[in-house]
Design a protein around this motif. Structure first.
Motif, short mmCIF file in Angstrom:
data_model
loop_
_atom_site.label_atom_id
_atom_site.label_comp_id
_atom_site.label_asym_id
_atom_site.label_seq_id
_atom_site.Cartn_x
_atom_site.Cartn_y
_atom_site.Cartn_z
N SER A 123 0.85 -1.20 0.00
CA SER A 123 0.00 0.00 0.00
C SER A 123 0.88 1.24 0.00
N VAL A 155 -1.77 -1.02 -3.98
CA VAL A 155 -2.90 -0.12 -3.78
C VAL A 155 -2.40 1.31 -3.75
N SER A 156 -2.96 2.16 -4.63
CA SER A 156 -2.60 3.56 -4.64
C SER A 156 -3.83 4.38 -5.00
N TYR A 182 -11.12 0.54 -7.61
CA TYR A 182 -11.89 -0.04 -6.50
C TYR A 182 -13.25 0.64 -6.42
N VAL A 227 -4.31 -1.44 -8.05
CA VAL A 227 -5.65 -1.15 -7.58
C VAL A 227 -5.73 0.35 -7.30
N ASN A 229 -7.49 3.29 -5.79
CA ASN A 229 -8.43 3.48 -4.69
C ASN A 229 -8.60 4.98 -4.43
N ASN A 290 -5.64 3.67 1.66
CA ASN A 290 -4.92 2.64 0.92
C ASN A 290 -4.34 1.56 1.84
N LEU A 293 -7.33 -0.68 2.83
CA LEU A 293 -7.72 -1.58 1.75
C LEU A 293 -6.64 -2.64 1.52
N GLY A 294 -5.38 -2.26 1.61
CA GLY A 294 -4.31 -3.24 1.46
C GLY A 294 -4.42 -4.36 2.48
N ILE A 297 -7.16 -6.72 1.39
CA ILE A 297 -6.75 -7.53 0.24
C ILE A 297 -5.79 -8.63 0.68
#
Length: 304
Positions: A123, A155-156, A182, A227, A229, A290, A293-294, A297
């Motif tokens: 992330s 994730v970014s 996302y 991803v 986000n 991020n 969410l990371g 995931i």
């Protein structure tokens, strides 16, 4: 060599061996991206939030020349307070090792080291990309080439809006780096939730992201799954402010004759001052989202 070329902390190594979720975190956000003491607060908050959700954080940086995957709290504090800490991209790792430097790792270096250690999710805030005017300068971030060669999930909140977003998306396509939004097909622009450019695919859940990564691995593709986000609309920089300030910053850089590696820090600093620190608040919100969410995931990938 009298020492290991890189170190994986016991906490991270144990989590990976036991099949527990792990998320890599870069160090440039607290060595170069945020002012003191907020930089250290944000670094510690990110780690604490992951641990609270049952995920092991692997903050990555270079300590006395040694790439370290899973820095200790003392090491994070040391780098966050070090006036001599350097920014280390992938190409700089052997130089930093030979010179025994302390370094904050960029997206490229962090992604490479995460993959080296076996961490599958990373992330970050915003990615590097193709710079404005690259059609004549050929200036693009090493992040892109690295992400084309490491099979992570990153994730970014898109790429930084100071860059050429459409050219960056074209370059990612050329490099066979898949990009999914996302719960959106609006590609985010870091400070804003919608850059004005669209991407083809959206995903609705961490489980769907894990399924895509599993299928990628099954057919032997080696590129990162990106991803995108977006920051929440109520947390973004107001779009009209963003457009105006970005235009001012670019014009100021031209007037000052700024070019090359000086461009990005100049533009980001200008935006921070012009928004009276509001852009930093958005930066932190982006990172929090991020990281969260990371973690989801990484947990989903352990079950996939």
């Amino acid at each position: 060599m009298s020492h290991s070329p890189f170190i994986v902390s016991t906490e991270v190594a144990d989590a990976l061996a036991a099949g527990r979720p792990v998320v890599a975190l870069e160090s440039t956000i607290f060595t170069h991206g945020l002012p003191r003491p907020r930089n250290l607060e944000v670094a510690r908050e990110a780690e604490a939030s992951l641990r609270a959700s049952g995920v092991t954080p692997a903050t990555i940086g270079v300590v006395d020349g040694v790439p370290t995957i899973g820095m200790s709290d003392a090491e994070i504090e040391r780098l966050s307070l070090d006036d001599t800490v350097v920014k280390v991209s992938l190409r700089d790792l052997p130089i930093a090792a030979a010179k025994k430097l302390n370094g904050g790792t960029t997206v490229a270096a962090t992604a490479y080291l995460a993959h080296l250690a076996g961490v599958k999710v990373f992330s970050t805030g915003g990615l590097g990309g193709v710079h404005r005017g690259a059609e004549t300068t050929f200036d693009e971030s090493s992040d892109l080439g690295t992400l084309a060669n490491v099979p992570l999930v990153v994730v970014s909140a898109g790429v930084k809006s100071i860059l050429d977003i459409p050219l960056t998306l074209e370059r990612l396509e050329t490099l066979n780096v898949p990009v999914v939004g996302y719960r959106t097909t609006d590609y985010p622009g870091f400070y804003v939730s919608d850059s004005g450019y669209d991407i083809e695919y959206s995903v609705d859940s961490p489980e769907e992201i894990a399924a895509i990564a599993k299928n990628r691995d099954a057919i032997g593709l080696k590129s990162t799954l990106l991803v995108a986000n977006p920051v929440a609309e109520d947390k973004q920089l107001p779009p009209e402010v963003h457009v105006a300030v970005l235009a001012e910053a670019i014009e100021a850089s031209h007037t000052a004759g700024i070019s090359g590696n000086e461009t990005t820090p100049f533009l980001l600093d200008y935006i921070q001052r012009a928004t009276k620190g509001a852009s930093l608040d958005v930066n932190v919100e982006v990172y929090r989202g991020n990281v969260a969410l990371g973690g989801l995931i990484a947990a989903a990938m352990q079950k996939a």
